[in-house]
Design an enzyme around this catalytic site. Structure first.
Site, PDB file in Angstrom:
ATOM      1  N   TRP A   1       4.993   5.059  -1.335  1.00 41.93           N
ATOM      2  CA  TRP A   1       6.008   6.021  -0.915  1.00 41.93           C
ATOM      3  C   TRP A   1       7.402   5.638  -1.404  1.00 41.93           C
ATOM      4  O   TRP A   1       8.364   6.374  -1.164  1.00 41.93           O
ATOM      5  CB  TRP A   1       6.034   6.116   0.608  1.00 41.93           C
ATOM      6  CG  TRP A   1       5.021   7.052   1.169  1.00 41.93           C
ATOM      7  CD1 TRP A   1       3.795   6.727   1.684  1.00 41.93           C
ATOM      8  CD2 TRP A   1       5.119   8.471   1.294  1.00 41.93           C
ATOM      9  NE1 TRP A   1       3.142   7.852   2.119  1.00 41.93           N
ATOM     10  CE2 TRP A   1       3.938   8.938   1.898  1.00 41.93           C
ATOM     11  CE3 TRP A   1       6.104   9.400   0.951  1.00 41.93           C
ATOM     12  CZ2 TRP A   1       3.706  10.282   2.161  1.00 41.93           C
ATOM     13  CZ3 TRP A   1       5.880  10.740   1.220  1.00 41.93           C
ATOM     14  CH2 TRP A   1       4.697  11.171   1.823  1.00 41.93           C
TER      15      TRP A   1
ATOM     16  N   TYR B   1       0.849  -1.184   0.000  1.00 42.10           N
ATOM     17  CA  TYR B   1       0.000   0.000   0.000  1.00 42.10           C
ATOM     18  C   TYR B   1       0.887   1.238   0.000  1.00 42.10           C
ATOM     19  O   TYR B   1       2.054   1.200   0.323  1.00 42.10           O
ATOM     20  CB  TYR B   1      -0.898  -0.024   1.240  1.00 42.10           C
ATOM     21  CG  TYR B   1      -0.515   0.973   2.298  1.00 42.10           C
ATOM     22  CD1 TYR B   1      -1.267   2.126   2.475  1.00 42.10           C
ATOM     23  CD2 TYR B   1       0.615   0.798   3.084  1.00 42.10           C
ATOM     24  CE1 TYR B   1      -0.912   3.066   3.423  1.00 42.10           C
ATOM     25  CE2 TYR B   1       0.978   1.731   4.037  1.00 42.10           C
ATOM     26  CZ  TYR B   1       0.218   2.864   4.204  1.00 42.10           C
ATOM     27  OH  TYR B   1       0.574   3.799   5.129  1.00 42.10           O
TER      28      TYR B   1
END
Length: 890
Positions: free
Chosen positions: A155, A152
């Site tokens: 970044w 998820y």
């Protein structure tokens, strides 16, 4: 594999990729500013800022910052990017854990040896084949829900073609997988606040900075540190708010910081520091509300017009329900703030044009949903929300909150497509899921059943460093058959896995990005500067190769190379209307104009000016000081209004000698990124370990001096850290940055200082199931027996010449895939297609069934402008969302 399916190999042999190999490493127009400069400069952009890399003989030898688009570059850019590019922690070749490689056919893979035994260097075909077989075996024998994506967030790099997006596209081509719901950053508030104030808030545009300069009198930082946290960006940082913060400060705005420790922002903004016991902010805001009511400073007319449920919360604050008035004296015992100071702040905030900035850190705690809600209720009680210079904001510390928004659309990459698996795991509950297959968990209004996970696939994400109670996570992984990790460096996520797929850094591949999160005023080229190190591959090529192994190359790539998709992504941005792609790529960036009216925009101003014509996306259309949506759920730890609830562990119930641990974002890292930078570590590490800030009194009581190694420990684990003794943290509290790379010594202690060996898996509440990393107690002592230096940045043991047999392609069983997916695929409707191609909710496209109709209504006002949807497109997506939300009629 069907002979009619085009393959990656045939595509490359046909020469269609030649353009990408020859034309992407050009110079930029900015290099010409210095007539004597070396011309081997290439534009690139990162989470840390844009720059030009100086390349000589194919090697990056330096970088130049660009004042025109980032006037305040940080050390992470000027030092860290160079350091990590060629660091010894690079993964140079595909790797497979020895027992997994030996036992892939027999099943004798010894998962308990993850993190302990050697890796074997293999070729790419072996790594792809083993990965493909694990995915197909799991889907065939256990169903696709047994494949879990921990990827998820996105970044890992600032580009549009992030590994988590590419993984999602491939996984959905094989029928999908279980994914996370919510996130670690703001998991509690992103679920709660749409019901309370009609928007996630934590990922929303803040009032334009000029409105704060011109109208604000008091700016309150509650755990909020924008000067530190805005050093990095989800996309490309340009540090645009720094000069504006100075202007706001110099214009006479008074800053007050409510925090257990003094921050960089406090010093920068000359803020008054008010110390508070961690996790007690709700008690403070209830007590200030009590005093406001006692003094008659509340705004009854505002509450009547803009809120619902005020009377119920006021009754609680006054003690009419439980017989305990939430007075300043009551709160002083809980918060550690003197009652007179509580009264002083209550009156100042009520009588002034006050803006309250709440950090995400506040809600990373048990009952975290209550904290931002209590701030909202206090602001509503005093009539502030929606007025220029006033109100609340929960994203001032992120994405350069305060910069006026352009309203322009950004580059949009490949669609992830439809995930046919509907099982989810709340992001901070991975360990709970792995331990308890079949367990029912309530999340965001719906009951989900945990799958029995057999494969964990991790791409561009370091879940081993940010999941709580790391020792427990390591044990829970023993039940998993295969762990795959796509990464550039030997992070924690790669050291506890079976198959390691080495990714090239962003400097070694082409991509495209934008900045900043809210301003959306620039589009950036991320040009390839150097060739991939070792045998690493760009993320696109890693998943392209895996797709080819699975017989899905054409579907994954659409028969095109990556640069085709980069160009297509650019054409979806507003910049394409005025700057042709070739001109953009040559220069390295294109600007997107910010309209003048955006500079006067106030958060919730439209609602304040016309509550009937511009209602909030809550059930009532107003601010819900008491929320029936939550009250009717009848969940003990999620009541219908913000009330003070004692934590399972905090200073109020600590045993003698225990300290409260807070774990803020690092100064020199982006979570765990940059920890391998030797030159950055030299600036802040203590004896090679993560620094821990300790109050002078606490240190003296334990015989600890500045620079000593200390042990922080509880019943979950022990970490070794370096003492930084300070009077700028309150007694009873220690602060250690999150995100350190771990290394376990022979006693099981983390010799590096990863705080998540201490944090617990306690949920925030039964509604959001979010992290409670900042609700943690520990004990502390001087470390008398460290076992040598911190080895977190050394490569694990690797067998370079291990003899292994080539994998017979027929044993992968690719033909099984067609049976699995034949009945799944259906043409997407137009709204669904637009949603998956262009819309994002914070980090990445999310499964529509994760949110209710009301929550989607609260999210879309900020989501649609970023996606650049016109009115017709927005209507199509809205129709799709309303028809498929979790509470849509079936």
């Amino acid at each position: 594999m069907s002979i009619t399916q085009p393959t990656r190999r045939s595509f490359l042999q046909g020469g269609a990729a030649a353009f990408g190999a020859t034309s992407l490493m050009g110079t930029t127009a900015l290099a010409a500013l210095d007539p004597n400069s070396f011309d081997g400069r290439v534009f690139h952009a990162t989470h840390y800022g844009p720059f030009e890399g100086v390349v000589r003989d194919g090697k990056l030898v330096g970088l130049n910052t660009i004042m025109d688009i980032d006037a305040r570059p940080t050390e992470m850019l000027t030092t860290g990017v160079m350091d990590r590019t060629y660091d010894k922690s690079r993964i140079n070749y595909p790797m497979v854990r020895k027992s997994y490689l030996d036992g892939w056919e027999t099943g004798d893979i010894k998962p308990e040896l993850r993190g302990k035994e050697e890796y074997v260097r293999v070729d790419w075909d072996t790594a792809w084949s083993l990965t493909a077989k694990a995915l197909l075996d799991t889907a065939t024998n256990h169903g696709n829900e047994a494949i879990f994506s921990s990827s998820y967030g996105g970044w890992s790099n600032a580009g549009t073609f992030r590994p988590n997006v590419l993984q999602g596209r491939l996984m959905n081509l094989i029928g999908g997988c279980t994914v996370t719901a919510g996130d670690w950053s703001a998991g509690a508030s992103q679920v709660a606040l749409p019901h309370i104030i009609g928007d996630m808030e934590v990922y929303s545009t803040q009032s334009a900075w000029e409105t704060i300069r011109d109208h604000c009198e008091v700016f309150v930082l509650v755990g909020c540190d924008p000067i530190k946290n805005n050093r990095v960006e989800y996309r490309v940082a340009d540090h645009g708010m720094y000069a504006h913060w100075e202007t706001i400060r110099d214009s006479g705005v008074k800053f007050i910081s409510i925090n257990p420790q003094k921050t960089a922002s406090d010093a920068y903004l000359d803020a008054e520091w008010v110390q508070i016991v961690p996790n007690t902010d709700v008690a403070l805001f209830c007590a200030m509300a009590n005093h406001v009511l006692a003094e008659g400073l509340e705004d009854r007319a505002y509450m009547a017009k803009y809120t619902v449920g005020a009377d119920k919360w006021i009754a609680y604050v006054n003690g009419e329900e439980d017989g305990v008035a939430k007075t300043p004296e009551w709160a002083a015992e809980i918060t550690g703030i003197d009652a007179a100071k509580i009264r002083e702040m209550a009156e100042l905030f009520a009588k002034s044009n006050t803006n309250i900035a709440g950090a995400w850190a506040l809600q990373r705690a048990q009952h975290g949903e209550m904290t931002h809600w209590a701030i909202i209720n206090f602001a509503a009680l005093t009539g502030k929300i929606g007025k220029p210079g006033c109100g609340v904001g929960f994203s001032w510390h992120y994405g350069n909150g305060g910069m006026p928004a352009s309203g322009k659309s950004n580059p949009a990459g490949l669609s992830q497509g439809r995930n046919f698996v509907k099982t989810v795991c709340p992001a901070s509950r991975i360990t709970d899921m792995l331990e308890n297959p079949g367990k029912e968990v309530f999340y965001n209004g719906n009951t989900h059943t945990y799958p029995d996970v057999k494969v964990v696939f991790n791409a561009g994400n370091n879940f081993m460093s940010h999941q709580q109670d790391t020792n427990r996570l390591i044990r829970s992984l023993h039940k998993v058959e295969t762990v795959v990790s796509v990464d550039v460096w030997w992070t924690a996520a790669t050291r506890w896995c079976d198959i390691v797929l080495p990714a090239a850094s962003t400097l070694e591949q082409d991509d495209i990005s934008s900045g900043g999160t809210y301003s959306n005023d620039k589009v950036y080229a991320m040009k390839k500067m150097i060739e991939p190190v070792g045998e690493s591959l760009p993320d696109y090529e890693i998943f392209e190769g895996l797709a080819d192994t699975l017989g899905l190359w054409a579907q994954f790539t659409d028969g095109e190379d990556k640069m085709y998709h980069v160009k297509a992504a650019y054409e979806k941005s507003s910049a394409a209307a005025h700057t042709p792609f070739d001109a953009f790529w040559e220069k390295g960036f294109a600007r997107q104009e910010v309209p003048e009216e955006a500079r006067k925009w106030t958060r919730h101003g439209e609602f304040f000016n016309d509550p009937e014509g511009a209602p909030l996306h809550t059930s009532s259309g107003k601010i819900e000081m008491f929320c029936e949506d939550f009250a009717k759920l009848d969940i003990d730890d999620m009541p219908g209004m913000p009330i003070w609830m004692e934590k399972h562990e905090y200073l109020g119930n600590a045993k003698e000698g225990q300290l409260h641990v807070v774990s803020p974002h690092p100064w020199f890292r982006l979570h765990s990124q940059m920890d391998q930078s030797e030159n950055l570590r030299a600036l802040y590490k203590v004896q090679g370990r993560e620094p821990v800030r300790i109050n002078t009194e606490d240190a003296a009581a334990r015989g600890i001096e500045d620079g000593d190694l200390v042990e922080l420990y509880n019943d979950r684990g022990t970490v070794i850290a370096g003492a930084v003794v300070s009077d700028e943290i309150m007694p009873g509290v220690v602060s250690i940055y999150e995100g350190a790379w771990p290394q376990l010594d022979s006693k099981g202690r983390c010799n590096s200082g990863l705080v998540n060996f201490l944090t617990s898996t306690q949920r925030s509440s039964g509604v959001a199931q979010a992290t409670t990393a900042n609700t943690t107690l520990c004990s502390m002592r001087k470390c008398e027996d460290p076992e040598g230096p911190n080895l977190a940045y050394e490569k694990p043991a690797i067998l370079e010449d291990y003899d292994y047999a080539a994998i017979d392609y027929d044993k992968i069983g690719v033909d099984r895939l067609y049976e699995l997916t034949e009945k799944l695929y259906a043409d997407m409707g137009p709204g669904e297609k637009i949603y998956f191609e262009r819309c994002t909710v914070c980090h990445a496209p999310r499964e529509v069934t994760h949110f209710t109709q009301q929550q989607w209504k609260g999210i879309t006002p900020s989501m649609f402008p970023r996606a650049g949807l016109d009115e017709a497109e927005a209507a199509l997506v809205t129709e799709y969302l309303m028809q498929n939300a979790s509470d849509a009629p079936k």
